[in-house]
Design an enzyme around this catalytic site. Sequence first.
Site, PDB file in Angstrom:
ATOM      1  N   GLY A   1      -5.607   1.887  23.330  1.00 55.66           N
ATOM      2  CA  GLY A   1      -5.775   0.620  22.632  1.00 55.66           C
ATOM      3  C   GLY A   1      -7.012   0.655  21.754  1.00 55.66           C
ATOM      4  O   GLY A   1      -7.152  -0.145  20.840  1.00 55.66           O
ATOM      5  N   SER A   2      -7.896   1.589  22.055  1.00 60.77           N
ATOM      6  CA  SER A   2      -8.993   1.877  21.134  1.00 60.77           C
ATOM      7  C   SER A   2      -8.539   3.094  20.331  1.00 60.77           C
ATOM      8  O   SER A   2      -8.385   4.194  20.881  1.00 60.77           O
ATOM      9  CB  SER A   2     -10.270   2.168  21.917  1.00 60.77           C
ATOM     10  OG  SER A   2     -11.332   2.399  21.022  1.00 60.77           O
TER      11      SER A   2
ATOM     12  N   GLU B   1     -19.352  14.984  20.968  1.00 64.36           N
ATOM     13  CA  GLU B   1     -19.529  14.285  22.243  1.00 64.36           C
ATOM     14  C   GLU B   1     -18.298  13.466  22.612  1.00 64.36           C
ATOM     15  O   GLU B   1     -17.981  13.313  23.796  1.00 64.36           O
ATOM     16  CB  GLU B   1     -20.771  13.390  22.185  1.00 64.36           C
ATOM     17  CG  GLU B   1     -22.095  14.149  22.064  1.00 64.36           C
ATOM     18  CD  GLU B   1     -22.441  14.540  20.636  1.00 64.36           C
ATOM     19  OE1 GLU B   1     -21.691  14.160  19.702  1.00 64.36           O
ATOM     20  OE2 GLU B   1     -23.459  15.222  20.432  1.00 64.36           O
TER      21      GLU B   1
ATOM     22  N   GLN C   1     -34.342  11.849  19.232  1.00 66.63           N
ATOM     23  CA  GLN C   1     -33.919  12.678  20.360  1.00 66.63           C
ATOM     24  C   GLN C   1     -34.161  12.009  21.711  1.00 66.63           C
ATOM     25  O   GLN C   1     -33.879  12.605  22.746  1.00 66.63           O
ATOM     26  CB  GLN C   1     -34.664  14.020  20.343  1.00 66.63           C
ATOM     27  CG  GLN C   1     -34.758  14.691  18.987  1.00 66.63           C
ATOM     28  CD  GLN C   1     -33.409  15.087  18.429  1.00 66.63           C
ATOM     29  OE1 GLN C   1     -32.705  15.883  19.027  1.00 66.63           O
ATOM     30  NE2 GLN C   1     -33.027  14.524  17.295  1.00 66.63           N
TER      31      GLN C   1
ATOM     32  N   HIS D   1       1.440  -7.267  11.353  1.00 66.07           N
ATOM     33  CA  HIS D   1       0.815  -6.476  12.418  1.00 66.07           C
ATOM     34  C   HIS D   1       0.414  -7.398  13.556  1.00 66.07           C
ATOM     35  O   HIS D   1      -0.210  -8.434  13.347  1.00 66.07           O
ATOM     36  CB  HIS D   1      -0.423  -5.751  11.884  1.00 66.07           C
ATOM     37  CG  HIS D   1      -1.080  -4.888  12.928  1.00 66.07           C
ATOM     38  ND1 HIS D   1      -0.801  -3.541  13.065  1.00 66.07           N
ATOM     39  CD2 HIS D   1      -1.979  -5.188  13.890  1.00 66.07           C
ATOM     40  CE1 HIS D   1      -1.513  -3.057  14.062  1.00 66.07           C
ATOM     41  NE2 HIS D   1      -2.236  -4.027  14.581  1.00 66.07           N
TER      42      HIS D   1
ATOM     43  N   ARG E   1     -37.043  16.058  30.498  1.00 71.80           N
ATOM     44  CA  ARG E   1     -37.274  17.350  29.861  1.00 71.80           C
ATOM     45  C   ARG E   1     -38.418  18.127  30.523  1.00 71.80           C
ATOM     46  O   ARG E   1     -38.325  19.332  30.725  1.00 71.80           O
ATOM     47  CB  ARG E   1     -37.608  17.110  28.387  1.00 71.80           C
ATOM     48  CG  ARG E   1     -37.851  18.368  27.592  1.00 71.80           C
ATOM     49  CD  ARG E   1     -37.959  18.064  26.101  1.00 71.80           C
ATOM     50  NE  ARG E   1     -38.166  19.289  25.342  1.00 71.80           N
ATOM     51  CZ  ARG E   1     -39.359  19.813  25.081  1.00 71.80           C
ATOM     52  NH1 ARG E   1     -40.452  19.214  25.506  1.00 71.80           N
ATOM     53  NH2 ARG E   1     -39.462  20.940  24.403  1.00 71.80           N
TER      54      ARG E   1
END
Lengths: 624, 624
Positions: free
Chosen positions: B124-125, B365, B426, B262, B472
Site C-alpha cells: 500500500g506504500s 538501505e 553522519q 482512482h 563509534r
Amino acid sequence: MSITTEVPTLVRVDLWRELGQQLRVDAIRATAVSGSGHPTSAMSGADLIAVLAEKYLRYDFDHPDHPNNDHLIFSKGHASPLLYALYKAAGAISDEELLTTRTLGSPLEGHPSAALPWVDVATGSLGFGLPVGVGIALAAKTVDPRPYRVWVLAGDSEMAEGSVWEAFEHAAHWQLDNLTVILDVNRLGQSGETMHGWDLDSYLDRSRSFGWAAFPVDGHDVEAIDRAYTLATAASERPSLIVARTVKGKGVAAVENQPGWHGKVLPDTEAAIAELGGMREIRIAPSLPPDAPPRRHYEAAPVTLPAYELGTLKSTRRAYGEALATLGDARDDVVAMDGEVSNSTFSGLFAERHPERFFEMFVAEQQMIAAAIGFGVRGLKPFTSAFAAFFSRAYDFIRMAAISRASLRIVGSHAGVATGEDGPSQMALEDLAMFRAVHGSTVLYPSDANQTAKLVELAANNPGITYLRTTRADTPVIYAADTSFSIGGSRLLRATADDDVTVAAAGITVHEAVKASELLADEGIRVRVLDLYSVKPIDRQALLESVTATGGRLVTVEDHWPEGGLGDAVFAALADSGLTIHAVKLAVRELPGSGRPAELLHTAGIDAEAIVTAVDALMGAAPW
Amino acid sequence: MSITTEVPTLVRVDLWRELGQQLRVDAIRATAVSGSGHPTSAMSGADLIAVLAEKYLRYDFDHPDHPNNDHLIFSKGHASPLLYALYKAAGAISDEELLTTRTLGSPLEGHPSAALPWVDVATGSLGFGLPVGVGIALAAKTVDPRPYRVWVLAGDSEMAEGSVWEAFEHAAHWQLDNLTVILDVNRLGQSGETMHGWDLDSYLDRSRSFGWAAFPVDGHDVEAIDRAYTLATAASERPSLIVARTVKGKGVAAVENQPGWHGKVLPDTEAAIAELGGMREIRIAPSLPPDAPPRRHYEAAPVTLPAYELGTLKSTRRAYGEALATLGDARDDVVAMDGEVSNSTFSGLFAERHPERFFEMFVAEQQMIAAAIGFGVRGLKPFTSAFAAFFSRAYDFIRMAAISRASLRIVGSHAGVATGEDGPSQMALEDLAMFRAVHGSTVLYPSDANQTAKLVELAANNPGITYLRTTRADTPVIYAADTSFSIGGSRLLRATADDDVTVAAAGITVHEAVKASELLADEGIRVRVLDLYSVKPIDRQALLESVTATGGRLVTVEDHWPEGGLGDAVFAALADSGLTIHAVKLAVRELPGSGRPAELLHTAGIDAEAIVTAVDALMGAAPW
C-alpha cells in the site's frame, strides 16, 4: 576575470594537470590536520574538478549571492577536501583556513556544510546532492529563468541509491540541459568494490535509457575531460552525464586503486606530497557569471485568507489547499509541489490557480523534498504535500534539509486512524515523532479550517522545516475566522475557574475532547480542553497554567503511536515544572485495520468515550 | 490439482477471459460494500491475474506454509480487491468473506494485510512490495534453495519511486531468474497521467539497461499474456518484466480510461456488473507446488558469546560484529546484510566467518530492509547494519515492516555527536525517536561490549523490529561478562540508600554519568546512575524506584536531539506515577559541527561536566 584566458591551449593543459596535483596535495594536507577524512576519494576527482574550475565553472566567489552564479554540488560529500582545496585555489579561503578542516568550530566540516557561503546544501548522505541539484536546475527553467548551470560531482557508490534514479527521471522529464553530473567512477566503495566497478557502460546505458546525454571519459586525461565538458554543455533539452573512469587515491602509489583506504588519511603525508611533486601555489579565477537583472524581487501583498463559518464542515486538508491557493495570489514566491496525490491533499487547488508555480513530482517523495530544497536555495517559498505517511519515505532528505539550514513547508494529509478504510499503510502514526526529531523544526496540527488557514500563512515565513498535519475527514469549524493563532501558541477551549481535569489534544482529537467535555459536564465534571495545535514549539506556559489549575490532573489524547508525539511533548514540557502530575496518555497502541473513522477512533481508544473513561479514572483515583 | 488441466486451449482461453471478468465483477462488489476502494485499479490487472492464477501460479491455498509455494505480491497494494477476488476464485475465501472488505475487523483491509495467511507483506506504500519480492527470491537462490517463483504485480505509478530501481539493480545483480514482475501500465495515476503514460518503451528500455529480460504485451489479450509469461519464466540468470499495456477501469465504459476514477467506487454497481456480463461462479485450483523436503529446519545451538574484561576498551560497534559472528556459529538461521559499510559497523566480522550468509546490499538501505523482510518471510533471522543516520533513508520500509508483522534486527553505528569529525550528516540524532515510533518495536542502546553481546543474542529471538544503537568510539567495559541484561531491563550503577539525584543515561552517556557521579561524590553529592539500555520497552519500575529514592530529582542525558529519545521516554513513563518530579533533560540542542568526540559531547552539553552542572542546579534549587 580569469587569469588563464590568454594562455595558449598547450599551457592551459599543463595548468590543469598542475592544478589537479595541487588539489590532491591540498586535500591530503587538509585531512592530515585532524588525522581523519577522505583524501583518496578527493584524489580521484581532482583532475575533473581542475578542468571544471579553471575553464567551465562561472562563479563569482566574492559574491556567492550573484543570481547567475553556477551551482557546484558535491553529492559525494566525503570528497570535501577536494572542494576546500578548490576554494583555496580560487582564493575564497586561505591556506590557514584550509588547515582547520574537521576541527572544532571550523566551517570546513568533515562533509560540506551550508555554513559556507558557497555551499548550497550540506551533503554527506549519498544520493542527496544530485536530487537537490535537479531542483536548482528546475527553478532556472521555470519560475526564475537564469543562465546558470548546475554541476554535480557524484560518486559511483551513490548510484546504488534509489533517490539518484528519481533524480534521473525528473531531470530528463523537465529537460534540464542546464544540469551536468560528473560521475567519479573510482571503482572502490567504502568496504569493497562497487556493484559495477569500472564497467562504464552500465552507467552509460542506464542514464541513456532514462533520457540523458552521457559521455565516457578517462577522468585523469585533462584534454579528454575538456572535450567531455564541451559535449555535455552542448546537450540540448536533456541533462548530461560525464562518466569518468578514475583511480581512487590517484597519484600516490601506496594507496592508488587499493581497497582499504576509504576514509583514511594517507600513511605518510610528506612522502605523498613529494610523490605528487610538492606543494604548488596556483591561483585561479573562475569565469564570472554573465551580467543579468538583479536577483528577482518577489512580491508579498497582504493575504486575505479564506474565512469559514462556525459550525460548517470542512476538512483541514481542503482548508490547506484553499489557503495555499490564496497565499499564492498574494505572493509570487510561493511554489507548490505534490507527490501525485494533489486531489487528496488539495494542493490541486493551488495548481489550478497557479499552474506555472505548481510542480507534479509524481510518486517520488525524496525528489520532491530535494526539489523543494533547491527552490529554497533560489529564494522561493516551497510547500510540499503528500499523504503524511509517505514523507517517511523522505525522512533522510528532511534530516539533511535541516542540516542544510533549509526552509521548507511539508504538509501531510491522511493522518492517523481517522484516515479510515484505507488501512494502516495509508495512516501516518509516527509523523509527529518523526518531525519533532528534526533539528529546528516546527510541528503544527490544526483542528479546523480557520486555524489551518492561519497556520499556512504563518508557515510561509517560518524558518526551518515546518510540518503541518491535516486530516482527511470533514470536521466542524470551531474557531471564528478572526481568532488569532501563532507558532508556539495554543487555545484554551471550555475553561472555567474551577476545572477538574485538563485534556490536551490537537487536530482530530480536539473534537473528541470537546465532545468528552460535554459528556462529562453532565456528570458534573469540569474539563478544560487545551488545543495544542503547535506541537513544537509547544506552549509550555499555557500547559503549566492549565495543569496547575486542574491540580495536576491531565489527559493527553492523540491519533498517533504513543511514542514521540503529543503526549511525549507535553510530559517533557512539564518535566522541570516541579508539579505533581497525574496523567493518562491516550494514543494508538494496537495496529489498526480498516473501518470507518469513528469506529477506528473508538477501537484505538482515543475518542470521546475513551477520554471520558480516562477522566473518570483520574477523578476516582485517590486522593480525590 | 487443477480443474482446468484437461481442457483444450481454445476453451482455456475462454476460461481466462471469463475469469478476468469475474475478477472485475468481484472487485467491484468488494469495494461497493464500504463505498470506498480502488476497483478501477483492480480492473486493469484482472486479465493478467486470471492467466497467472489459472496456469502459472503454483500455490497450495490449503497450505500457505508449503515451502515451495510461489509468492504473489501485490506491490500495487491498492489493487487489493483483485487479490481478494482471486482468493475467492481459488476457494480460499467465501463470497461472504469477500463482502467484508474494508469493514471493521475484517482481515480484507483496504490494502493487503499480513493478517491474511497468503499475504507475505502488507503493501500500500508504493515501491515497497517489489523490493521485498527481491529478498524472497534471493533467499531461494542462496541460503534455502527452493523451486518457487516470486510474482510481483506492480503499478506504473510506483515506477517513479527510487526504491523500485534499487530493486531492479539488485535483482539483476543476484541473477534472480525466479522473479517475474508484472507491470500493469494503465497510464493513469491518482491525480493524472503518469510520467510515461502508455510509452511502454520507456519501461522496456530502462529495465533492459538494468539487465532484465523485458516483454511488452497487451494486458487484455489473454493469449498474448500467456505467451509473455512463457517467455518470462524461460528467462535464465536474469529477472523478467512483463510490461503490460492495460486500461484502467477496463470493461465499464463509464470509467474506462477516464481520469478522476482512482480510488473511487463505480457510479453504478449493478450496471457495471451487467456490463461485464453479470456474476460468474468460476472456481479455479491453481497448480500445486512441487514436492520437496520439508521447510528447512534451522539449528540453534547454545551460544558462547565473547566475554570482555572489565576496563578494557572496546567499541560497542565492534562488539556487535564479534557477537554476531559468534551467534552465526551457533545458529544457521542468522543472516546478515550491510549497506556497504561493513568495515565500520563490523558486520564484516560475520561476513568473514559466514560468507554464504552475508549479503552486501551496497548503498541501498531501502533494498536492504526489504531483503531482510524477505528473508524473514522465509523463516530466517536477518540482521541489518549501516550508519544509524542512514536508516532514516529506509524509514517508510521500516514502518511497513512493522505493519507487515515482520521480525528483523537493525543495528545502527555512528550514533550521535560522539561520531566526531565526520560532522552532522553522519551523526544519528533522531534515530531513537524514529525507532521508538515504530509499532511494536524494541529499542536498545548498550554502553559496553558485554552488554552489547548479550543484547545481540536476545535480539535474535525478539519479535518485531529490534533496533540496536552502537557507538563509534572505544569505550571501557563496565559490566562483568556474567552480568544479566534483558529486553525491558535496566542496570543501576553506583547506587546507595540515600542518593540525592538519579541520572538516567544510555549508551555513550552512561560513561559520562559515571564520571559525573565520581566528580559529584567529591562535592558530597550522591548520584545514582540508571543505565536504561532498553529505551523501549523502558524499565518503568526501576525508574520509579530510583526517582522515588532520590526525591524526584532526575537528570536525563542523551546523545540525541531533545525530542522523542531517552528523555521523552523517561518522562512519559513517569507521567502517571503521581510523583513530583524535578527534572533536567540534557540533549543535543544545537546543530553540531566537526570535532573530536569529547569536544562535541562537551559543546553539546551532554558530557560529565554538563551533568555535574545540572545536578548542582537541582540540588541548589528550592526547596533543597
